[in-house]
Design an enzyme around this catalytic site. Sequence first.
Site, PDB file in Angstrom:
ATOM      1  CG  ASP A   6      -1.796   1.172   1.335  1.00  0.00           C
ATOM      2  OD1 ASP A   6      -2.494   1.456   0.342  1.00  0.00           O
ATOM      3  OD2 ASP A   6      -1.803   1.838   2.392  1.00  0.00           O
ATOM      4  CG  ASP A  17      -1.499   7.595   0.606  1.00  0.00           C
ATOM      5  OD1 ASP A  17      -0.402   7.924   0.111  1.00  0.00           O
ATOM      6  OD2 ASP A  17      -2.596   7.850   0.077  1.00  0.00           O
TER       7      ASP A  17
END
Length: 392
Positions: A215, A217
């Site tokens: 991922d 953020d």
Amino acid sequence: MIFDQVDKLTASGCQEFHFLLGYKANDIISALNSNYALSNITMYFHIENEPLGSGGALLQNINLLPEKFIFTYCDIYFDFKIQKFIEFDQAHSGDLSIVTHPNDHPFDSDLVQVNSEQKVVGIKSHPHGMAEFSGNLVNAAFYIVNKKSLRDVEFKGFEDFASSLLRRLLSSKDIYAYTTHELLKDIGTPTRLKKLEELISRHHENDKKPVIFLDRDGTINKISPGAYITNESQLELLEGAAEALNLMRSLGYLLVLVTNQPVIARGELDENGLGRIHARLDYLLAEFGAYLDYKFICPHHPDRGFEGEVSELKFDCECRKPKTGLFKKAVENIKIDNANSWMVGDSYRDIEAGKNFGLNTCLISKSKSETETLQVESLFDFAKLLRCRGVN
């Protein structure tokens, strides 16, 4: 090197070879004639009377070449699926296709800019500062060329193909970029040759690859809870994130970004803005010699009612995590060893997506919680744990 190239190209169906030669041309011709005396391939030799560079030599001999041909340099070591590149070129029906990839030294490489259709929209010469850095996508110097696209191009004498002729073509020709994690390396110096030998020792293209899906953020870069990044100036790496990527790569993993970006569907960010954000991400990682092999983005969002939203992106898609569409896109480019691959993220949506695709999972969180998945406080902690465990 040349024998290795010819053998691999022959195995991919090439039967006719044209060599654009200058320095020690007679020695090269003698070696090729001797080595392939009993083969079925046809060889032609074009010798320049004065140095013309790769682009100048190509233009001078363009009328002698086939209607469509592969073009590369003899100091490029490659081990990749050439037929897949050929299929890419056929599907896009452009004037020219080029192989591109990220690397660990983009600051001294020519950078290729592409749009969402993989069409090349810019080529930037090195060196690069933050302001002009367009992202870590580098020309690998392996091309498929339509002869007709060069017939009307002015011959100017000495000219390099990558740094000069390719830029001239960009203004009037359709050029497409085929991006791959596979092995293509310029070995024009003794140092690069040594690095290549180390790479080959652990490179097995036909094997399934262990992959770490990441991922963005809260995993690689800083983010406030509930916030989204809509401007490149907001992006800042988490401490140790780049070092973690380098450590994971040294363990043999490919690194693939999978990120939901609903701000695009909401109209708060467009494709160009996301490109600038990811260019900054690439730049900050490159300062540590780190890079991502691929980035896959979900721009959709199922809920309506946002001011300025993009209506065609507002639907319940198959790529928004925890669904697995982004991973399925990755499968088009990588043979994934699911048993030894991971999904790493800072939300339970990431973890659920990884489990739905049959991956090992790791949650990045400083708050201890009851979960059946591995949990660590940072990406660097995860990388160190992998090193202790080993790839398997």
